[in-house]
Design an enzyme around this catalytic site. Structure first.
Site, PDB file in Angstrom:
ATOM      1  N   GLU A 257       0.827  -1.211   0.000  1.00  0.00           N
ATOM      2  CA  GLU A 257       0.000   0.000   0.000  1.00  0.00           C
ATOM      3  C   GLU A 257       0.860   1.259   0.000  1.00  0.00           C
ATOM      4  OE1 GLU A 257      -2.172  -0.475   3.628  1.00  0.00           O
ATOM      5  OE2 GLU A 257      -3.163  -2.309   2.989  1.00  0.00           O
ATOM      6  N   PRO A 258       1.752   1.407  -0.963  1.00  0.00           N
ATOM      7  CA  PRO A 258       2.590   2.615  -0.972  1.00  0.00           C
ATOM      8  C   PRO A 258       1.795   3.843  -1.397  1.00  0.00           C
ATOM      9  CG  PRO A 258       3.011   1.339  -2.947  1.00  0.00           C
ATOM     10  CD  PRO A 258       2.015   0.557  -2.134  1.00  0.00           C
ATOM     11  N   GLY A 259       2.020   4.940  -0.716  1.00  0.00           N
ATOM     12  CA  GLY A 259       1.409   6.202  -1.107  1.00  0.00           C
ATOM     13  C   GLY A 259       2.515   7.168  -1.479  1.00  0.00           C
ATOM     14  N   ARG A 260       3.158   7.718  -0.440  1.00  0.00           N
ATOM     15  CA  ARG A 260       4.221   8.704  -0.637  1.00  0.00           C
ATOM     16  C   ARG A 260       5.288   8.240  -1.632  1.00  0.00           C
ATOM     17  NH1 ARG A 260       5.622  12.204   3.438  1.00  0.00           N
ATOM     18  NH2 ARG A 260       4.562  10.779   4.867  1.00  0.00           N
TER      19      ARG A 260
ATOM     20  N   CYS B  41      -1.915  34.562   7.411  1.00  0.00           N
ATOM     21  CA  CYS B  41      -1.721  35.208   8.708  1.00  0.00           C
ATOM     22  C   CYS B  41      -1.521  34.196   9.826  1.00  0.00           C
ATOM     23  CB  CYS B  41      -2.910  36.108   9.012  1.00  0.00           C
ATOM     24  SG  CYS B  41      -3.112  37.328   7.718  1.00  0.00           S
ATOM     25  N   GLU B  42      -0.413  33.500   9.787  1.00  0.00           N
ATOM     26  CA  GLU B  42      -0.008  32.533  10.816  1.00  0.00           C
ATOM     27  C   GLU B  42       1.510  32.517  10.804  1.00  0.00           C
ATOM     28  OE1 GLU B  42      -1.758  30.198  12.682  1.00  0.00           O
ATOM     29  OE2 GLU B  42      -3.756  30.543  11.836  1.00  0.00           O
TER      30      GLU B  42
ATOM     31  N   TYR C  73       0.756  14.043  -0.182  1.00  0.00           N
ATOM     32  CA  TYR C  73       0.217  14.790   0.953  1.00  0.00           C
ATOM     33  C   TYR C  73       0.413  16.291   0.744  1.00  0.00           C
ATOM     34  CZ  TYR C  73       0.352  10.015   2.637  1.00  0.00           C
ATOM     35  OH  TYR C  73       0.176   8.660   2.733  1.00  0.00           O
TER      36      TYR C  73
ATOM     37  N   ARG D   6       2.558  20.508   4.907  1.00  0.00           N
ATOM     38  CA  ARG D   6       3.511  19.593   5.552  1.00  0.00           C
ATOM     39  C   ARG D   6       4.538  20.306   6.440  1.00  0.00           C
ATOM     40  NH1 ARG D   6       6.700  16.767   3.378  1.00  0.00           N
ATOM     41  NH2 ARG D   6       6.514  15.010   4.765  1.00  0.00           N
TER      42      ARG D   6
ATOM     43  N   TYR E  20       4.126  18.884  10.019  1.00  0.00           N
ATOM     44  CA  TYR E  20       5.094  17.836  10.384  1.00  0.00           C
ATOM     45  C   TYR E  20       6.513  18.370  10.509  1.00  0.00           C
ATOM     46  CZ  TYR E  20       1.436  14.872   8.155  1.00  0.00           C
ATOM     47  OH  TYR E  20       0.276  14.256   7.778  1.00  0.00           O
TER      48      TYR E  20
HETATM   49  C1  LIG Z   1      -1.478   6.202   4.828  1.00  0.00           C
HETATM   50  C2  LIG Z   1      -1.490   4.730   4.671  1.00  0.00           C
HETATM   51  C3  LIG Z   1      -0.687   4.102   3.714  1.00  0.00           C
HETATM   52  C4  LIG Z   1       0.307   4.868   2.867  1.00  0.00           C
HETATM   53  O1  LIG Z   1       1.355   5.373   3.606  1.00  0.00           O
HETATM   54  P1  LIG Z   1       2.621   5.989   2.839  1.00  0.00           P
HETATM   55  O2  LIG Z   1       3.565   6.355   3.906  1.00  0.00           O
HETATM   56  O3  LIG Z   1       2.144   7.163   2.072  1.00  0.00           O
HETATM   57  O4  LIG Z   1       3.150   4.908   1.956  1.00  0.00           O
HETATM   58  C5  LIG Z   1      -0.805   2.746   3.547  1.00  0.00           C
HETATM   59  N1  LIG Z   1      -1.665   2.015   4.301  1.00  0.00           N
HETATM   60  C6  LIG Z   1      -2.444   2.577   5.239  1.00  0.00           C
HETATM   61  C7  LIG Z   1      -3.358   1.726   6.026  1.00  0.00           C
HETATM   62  C8  LIG Z   1      -2.384   3.944   5.463  1.00  0.00           C
HETATM   63  O5  LIG Z   1      -3.148   4.501   6.403  1.00  0.00           O
END
Ligand SMILES: *Cc1c(COP(=O)(O)O)cnc(C)c1O
Length: 435
Positions: A288-291, A358-359, A387, A327, A331
């Protein structure tokens, strides 16, 4: 590796001059490289070749329809977390039947929508959620496929707000209680136990926590296969990207120059370390890669409004702000900042790079040294593909930014900049104020 580099003095995304994009579509604007996303996807898939693998892109990182379609074309399914994301996958013309639905607070309406569209599985995080999914499935007369999210209690060594696999955060069911949770799930008539899931955190830059979590949970997953006949294990996402040397990391030579001990995580190393641990299970493996897939594939273009020179301190005031890219404020994250037109004759400038909101938190970088730039010139915030836009807001009544996708020499708007009229279209003045 990515496809942002200088051709002569001008920063390009693939074959497209980014300053042209900025002039054509205005700023702030997100620009994404289709080739970079495809390379990231292919390298990860190749790294784990030989396994029965399904990459489920965690679309919360960047859920623009065009990007979903691009990943679907490459063979990805999706890891989604809301009814809205279910509808985005459908609107992109992508297949939902291999996609998984995660998140701690799924509503009845969301569960129904996902079931009606043939979701691959729900990744459940608590026993009350299993009861709710069972209830909705019963009303529809179907069996709902599930996997339980197991919290392995390993430290991902990342920022506290993006650690998810420790026992003190809200995600999943501790490994010690997971057997009981599966037993409970098995007693529901409309639940089909289909797999197991974990996800330990985000922006992990070393292999060790991934290896530790897989080793820790694998024996239990093997038991689940024997006992319930589960067919898959999703090991989550979390692979980190380069923020500090973002621009340089587009060059293969930069990677070769990194000493082995400190070389950032690569998809090849990830595959090499995990494949031997996963293969013996004989299960389908979901990632489940996102970033990792989109982070280094996007930049945020912004225009310099003013260079405000102070006594000890200068401020570079730009037209992007924390509402466009939260971000750094949320973070404390680092984004490399580079000029769209490089000029070696310019002096260096050290300044705080700030937006107009304005922050005090509306600050992209503190005491950053970069080539001096002035009013009307453009700069890019690197590694902004994940993100970024998805976390943007309208704070200070700023319109949501435009998004552009580049592929080779082609570029097109994939999201038109919001207008003020669109922003207020659902607002009303009640009669008791206007009579
Ligand atoms: C956010 C999330 C991801 C993706 O995370 P990345 O750091 O972006 O790869 C995968 N699985 C679950 C359950 C998440 O909540």
């Amino acid at each position: 590796m990515h496809h942002f580099r200088y051709a002569g003095p001008n920063l390009h995304c693939e074959s497209v001059d980014l300053a042209e994009i900025a002039r054509l579509y205005g700023t702030p604007t997100y620009v994404y490289s289709a080739a970079t996303m495809a390379d990231n996807y292919t390298r990860l898939a190749n790294g784990l070749a030989g396994l029965d693998l399904q990459i489920c892109y965690a679309m919360k990182a960047n859920s623009s329809l065009a990007i979903l379609r691009h990943f679907a074309n490459l063979g990805a399914a999706f890891d989604l977390v809301s009814g809205g994301e279910v509808r985005r996958v459908l609107a992109a013309g992508a297949n939902i039947k291999s996609s998984v639905f995660a998140g701690v607070g799924k509503t009845e309406a969301e569960i129904k929508l996902a079931l009606e569209n043939g979701i691959f599985a729900f990744h459940v995080e608590s026993e009350p959620e299993i009861a709710r999914i069972n209830h909705v499935a019963g009303k529809l007369g179907v069996k709902a496929p599930i996997a339980i999210r197991i919290n392995p209690d390993v430290d991902a060594h990342t920022h506290a707000k993006i650690t998810t696999g420790k026992s003190d955060n809200k995600f999943g069911i501790p490994l010690t209680q997971a057997a009981a949770a599966y037993e409970a799930a098995a007693r529901y008539p409309n639940i089909l136990i289909k797999g197991a899931q974990m996800h330990i955190g985000s922006q992990l830059t070393s292999l060790a926590p991934f290896v530790e979590a897989v080793k820790k949970v694998a024996p239990f997953v093997a038991e689940l296969k024997a006992k319930y006949g589960i067919t898959y294990w999703s090991i989550g996402g979390g692979i980190g990207i380069i923020y500090k040397d973002a621009l340089a990391s587009g060059d293969p030579a930069w990677w070769s120059a990194q000493p082995a001990e400190t070389r950032p995580l690569t998809p090849e190393a990830y595959g090499e370390a995990l494949k031997p641990l996963l293969a013996p299970l004989g299960l389908k493996i979901l990632l489940e890669p996102g970033r990792y897939l989109v982070g280094n594939a996007g930049v945020l273009l912004t225009r310099v409004e003013f260079l405000k020179r102070g006594k000890g301190k200068s401020f570079l005031i730009v037209d992007a702000a924390m509402n466009d890219l939260v971000r750094p404020a949320m973070y404390d994250s680092y984004h490399e900042i580079v000029p769209l037109r490089r000029d070696s004759t310019r002096a260096a400038l050290t300044a705080d790079v700030v937006g107009p909101v304005c922050e005090s938190g509306d600050c992209f970088a503190k005491d950053r040294t970069l080539q001096e730039v002035g009013e009307g010139e453009f700069i890019a915030l690197m590694s902004a593909g994940a993100y970024g836009f998805t976390m943007s807001s309208r704070y200070n009544t700023r319109n949501l930014t435009a998004e552009v996708l580049v592929q080779g020499a082609a570029s097109d708007l994939i999201n038109v900049r919001e207008t003020f009229e669109q922003q207020i279209q659902n607002e009303k003045l009640p009669a008791f104020l206007t009579k």
